[in-house]
Design a protein around this motif. Sequence first.
Motif, PDB file in Angstrom:
ATOM      1  N   TRP A  29      12.331   5.395   0.411  1.00  0.00           N
ATOM      2  CA  TRP A  29      12.549   4.403  -0.627  1.00  0.00           C
ATOM      3  C   TRP A  29      11.188   3.979  -1.142  1.00  0.00           C
ATOM      4  CZ3 TRP A  29      16.716   0.440   1.424  1.00  0.00           C
ATOM      5  CH2 TRP A  29      17.906   1.121   1.679  1.00  0.00           C
ATOM      6  N   ASN A  30      11.018   4.035  -2.463  1.00  0.00           N
ATOM      7  CA  ASN A  30       9.740   3.680  -3.087  1.00  0.00           C
ATOM      8  C   ASN A  30       9.819   2.268  -3.666  1.00  0.00           C
ATOM      9  OD1 ASN A  30       8.338   6.364  -2.918  1.00  0.00           O
ATOM     10  ND2 ASN A  30      10.206   6.958  -3.987  1.00  0.00           N
ATOM     11  N   TYR A  31       8.848   1.435  -3.274  1.00  0.00           N
ATOM     12  CA  TYR A  31       8.790   0.041  -3.703  1.00  0.00           C
ATOM     13  C   TYR A  31       7.472  -0.281  -4.405  1.00  0.00           C
ATOM     14  CZ  TYR A  31      12.906  -1.491  -1.057  1.00  0.00           C
ATOM     15  OH  TYR A  31      14.171  -1.684  -0.592  1.00  0.00           O
ATOM     16  N   GLY A  32       6.994   0.532  -5.272  1.00  0.00           N
ATOM     17  CA  GLY A  32       5.761   0.215  -6.000  1.00  0.00           C
ATOM     18  C   GLY A  32       4.512   0.228  -5.142  1.00  0.00           C
ATOM     19  N   ASN A  33       4.307  -0.804  -4.293  1.00  0.00           N
ATOM     20  CA  ASN A  33       3.075  -0.856  -3.505  1.00  0.00           C
ATOM     21  C   ASN A  33       3.244  -0.304  -2.085  1.00  0.00           C
ATOM     22  OD1 ASN A  33       4.659  -3.045  -2.758  1.00  0.00           O
ATOM     23  ND2 ASN A  33       2.906  -4.347  -2.287  1.00  0.00           N
ATOM     24  N   PHE A  34       4.454   0.117  -1.714  1.00  0.00           N
ATOM     25  CA  PHE A  34       4.655   0.785  -0.427  1.00  0.00           C
ATOM     26  C   PHE A  34       5.889   1.681  -0.476  1.00  0.00           C
ATOM     27  CE2 PHE A  34       6.958  -3.208  -0.060  1.00  0.00           C
ATOM     28  CZ  PHE A  34       8.148  -2.864   0.570  1.00  0.00           C
ATOM     29  N   VAL A  35       5.966   2.621   0.481  1.00  0.00           N
ATOM     30  CA  VAL A  35       7.094   3.539   0.615  1.00  0.00           C
ATOM     31  C   VAL A  35       7.632   3.397   2.034  1.00  0.00           C
ATOM     32  CG1 VAL A  35       7.837   5.956   0.546  1.00  0.00           C
ATOM     33  CG2 VAL A  35       6.047   5.170  -1.011  1.00  0.00           C
ATOM     34  N   VAL A  36       8.965   3.362   2.158  1.00  0.00           N
ATOM     35  CA  VAL A  36       9.604   3.235   3.464  1.00  0.00           C
ATOM     36  C   VAL A  36      10.329   4.549   3.761  1.00  0.00           C
ATOM     37  CG1 VAL A  36      11.212   1.909   4.875  1.00  0.00           C
ATOM     38  CG2 VAL A  36       9.967   0.788   3.010  1.00  0.00           C
ATOM     39  N   TYR A  37      10.087   5.110   4.960  1.00  0.00           N
ATOM     40  CA  TYR A  37      10.740   6.339   5.397  1.00  0.00           C
ATOM     41  C   TYR A  37      11.800   5.994   6.438  1.00  0.00           C
ATOM     42  CZ  TYR A  37       6.987   8.729   3.020  1.00  0.00           C
ATOM     43  OH  TYR A  37       6.122   9.182   2.064  1.00  0.00           O
ATOM     44  N   PHE A  38      12.996   6.557   6.254  1.00  0.00           N
ATOM     45  CA  PHE A  38      14.114   6.315   7.150  1.00  0.00           C
ATOM     46  C   PHE A  38      14.558   7.608   7.822  1.00  0.00           C
ATOM     47  CE2 PHE A  38      14.515   3.050   3.891  1.00  0.00           C
ATOM     48  CZ  PHE A  38      14.829   1.916   4.621  1.00  0.00           C
ATOM     49  N   GLU A  39      14.934   7.491   9.091  1.00  0.00           N
ATOM     50  CA  GLU A  39      15.682   8.547   9.765  1.00  0.00           C
ATOM     51  C   GLU A  39      17.057   7.963   9.975  1.00  0.00           C
ATOM     52  OE1 GLU A  39      15.900  10.426  14.147  1.00  0.00           O
ATOM     53  OE2 GLU A  39      13.936  10.601  13.172  1.00  0.00           O
ATOM     54  N   ASN A  40      18.054   8.605   9.364  1.00  0.00           N
ATOM     55  CA  ASN A  40      19.399   8.035   9.305  1.00  0.00           C
ATOM     56  C   ASN A  40      19.311   6.660   8.647  1.00  0.00           C
ATOM     57  OD1 ASN A  40      20.874  10.220  10.568  1.00  0.00           O
ATOM     58  ND2 ASN A  40      19.931   9.581  12.493  1.00  0.00           N
ATOM     59  N   ASP A  41      19.645   5.580   9.358  1.00  0.00           N
ATOM     60  CA  ASP A  41      19.694   4.233   8.793  1.00  0.00           C
ATOM     61  C   ASP A  41      18.508   3.367   9.206  1.00  0.00           C
ATOM     62  OD1 ASP A  41      21.464   1.270   9.463  1.00  0.00           O
ATOM     63  OD2 ASP A  41      21.124   2.040   7.451  1.00  0.00           O
ATOM     64  N   ARG A  42      17.554   3.910   9.966  1.00  0.00           N
ATOM     65  CA  ARG A  42      16.478   3.100  10.543  1.00  0.00           C
ATOM     66  C   ARG A  42      15.102   3.478  10.006  1.00  0.00           C
ATOM     67  NH1 ARG A  42      18.236  -1.162  13.878  1.00  0.00           N
ATOM     68  NH2 ARG A  42      20.362  -0.629  14.426  1.00  0.00           N
ATOM     69  N   VAL A  43      14.241   2.467   9.811  1.00  0.00           N
ATOM     70  CA  VAL A  43      12.865   2.693   9.364  1.00  0.00           C
ATOM     71  C   VAL A  43      12.109   3.430  10.466  1.00  0.00           C
ATOM     72  CG1 VAL A  43      10.670   1.577   8.786  1.00  0.00           C
ATOM     73  CG2 VAL A  43      12.811   0.623   7.925  1.00  0.00           C
ATOM     74  N   ILE A  44      11.427   4.516  10.077  1.00  0.00           N
ATOM     75  CA  ILE A  44      10.548   5.198  11.029  1.00  0.00           C
ATOM     76  C   ILE A  44       9.082   4.973  10.671  1.00  0.00           C
ATOM     77  CG2 ILE A  44      12.180   6.919  11.838  1.00  0.00           C
ATOM     78  CD1 ILE A  44      10.942   8.908   9.841  1.00  0.00           C
ATOM     79  N   HIS A  45       8.809   4.614   9.389  1.00  0.00           N
ATOM     80  CA  HIS A  45       7.425   4.371   8.990  1.00  0.00           C
ATOM     81  C   HIS A  45       7.392   3.731   7.604  1.00  0.00           C
ATOM     82  CE1 HIS A  45       3.241   4.962   9.870  1.00  0.00           C
ATOM     83  NE2 HIS A  45       3.008   5.571   8.738  1.00  0.00           N
ATOM     84  N   SER A  46       6.420   2.854   7.393  1.00  0.00           N
ATOM     85  CA  SER A  46       6.163   2.278   6.072  1.00  0.00           C
ATOM     86  C   SER A  46       4.729   2.597   5.712  1.00  0.00           C
ATOM     87  CB  SER A  46       6.353   0.755   6.085  1.00  0.00           C
ATOM     88  OG  SER A  46       7.684   0.431   6.393  1.00  0.00           O
ATOM     89  N   VAL A  47       4.498   3.056   4.485  1.00  0.00           N
ATOM     90  CA  VAL A  47       3.185   3.501   4.043  1.00  0.00           C
ATOM     91  C   VAL A  47       2.793   2.765   2.773  1.00  0.00           C
ATOM     92  CG1 VAL A  47       1.811   5.500   3.326  1.00  0.00           C
ATOM     93  CG2 VAL A  47       3.634   5.795   5.001  1.00  0.00           C
ATOM     94  N   LEU A  48       1.603   2.207   2.765  1.00  0.00           N
ATOM     95  CA  LEU A  48       1.098   1.544   1.550  1.00  0.00           C
ATOM     96  C   LEU A  48       0.734   2.591   0.507  1.00  0.00           C
ATOM     97  CD1 LEU A  48      -1.202  -1.128   3.193  1.00  0.00           C
ATOM     98  CD2 LEU A  48       1.069  -1.467   2.207  1.00  0.00           C
ATOM     99  N   THR A  49       1.027   2.287  -0.747  1.00  0.00           N
ATOM    100  CA  THR A  49       0.670   3.175  -1.849  1.00  0.00           C
ATOM    101  C   THR A  49      -0.773   2.888  -2.234  1.00  0.00           C
ATOM    102  OG1 THR A  49       2.953   3.040  -2.623  1.00  0.00           O
ATOM    103  CG2 THR A  49       1.332   3.866  -4.191  1.00  0.00           C
ATOM    104  N   PRO A  50      -1.596   3.933  -2.404  1.00  0.00           N
ATOM    105  CA  PRO A  50      -2.996   3.700  -2.767  1.00  0.00           C
ATOM    106  C   PRO A  50      -3.109   2.908  -4.078  1.00  0.00           C
ATOM    107  CG  PRO A  50      -2.629   6.011  -2.268  1.00  0.00           C
ATOM    108  CD  PRO A  50      -1.286   5.344  -2.295  1.00  0.00           C
ATOM    109  N   GLN A  51      -4.027   1.951  -4.101  1.00  0.00           N
ATOM    110  CA  GLN A  51      -4.277   1.167  -5.325  1.00  0.00           C
ATOM    111  C   GLN A  51      -5.140   1.979  -6.272  1.00  0.00           C
ATOM    112  OE1 GLN A  51      -2.671  -1.736  -5.769  1.00  0.00           O
ATOM    113  NE2 GLN A  51      -1.736  -1.303  -3.799  1.00  0.00           N
ATOM    114  N   ARG A  52      -4.782   2.047  -7.515  1.00  0.00           N
ATOM    115  CA  ARG A  52      -5.527   2.833  -8.505  1.00  0.00           C
ATOM    116  C   ARG A  52      -6.419   1.941  -9.317  1.00  0.00           C
ATOM    117  NH1 ARG A  52      -4.200   8.171  -7.699  1.00  0.00           N
ATOM    118  NH2 ARG A  52      -2.152   8.293  -6.847  1.00  0.00           N
TER     119      ARG A  52
END
Length: 100
Positions: free
Chosen positions: A77-100
């Motif tokens: 799921w992309n949220y502008g300043n971060f991306v959330v990765y899910f395995e099935n229904d649970r968050v496995i990692h959240s990553v900040l989007t690089p600032q340009r």
Amino acid sequence: MTIKRALTGTLVTAMFLTLAPVSGTFAEELRVPVGSQADRGQQNVPRTGTTQASVRASWGQPASVEGPVGQPPISQWNYGNFVVYFENDRVIHSVLTPQR
């Protein structure tokens, strides 16, 4: 003698091709310049183990959704300043989007 050499050469070649890694086939490489990296501890992002319903309740509807793909199913799921990765229904990692 030449048949023995040919078979040995073929065997060595087959072993090499079996053991040689195939680059770019299994993963993408993402490069983030060191100055663009942020301390995740200082950011408000979903934590590992959080459900999709909780993420949606806290951060709203994502700007875009990709997946699920693979087994186990992974989606992002992309949220502008971060991306959330899910395995099935649970968050496995959240990553900040690089600032340009």
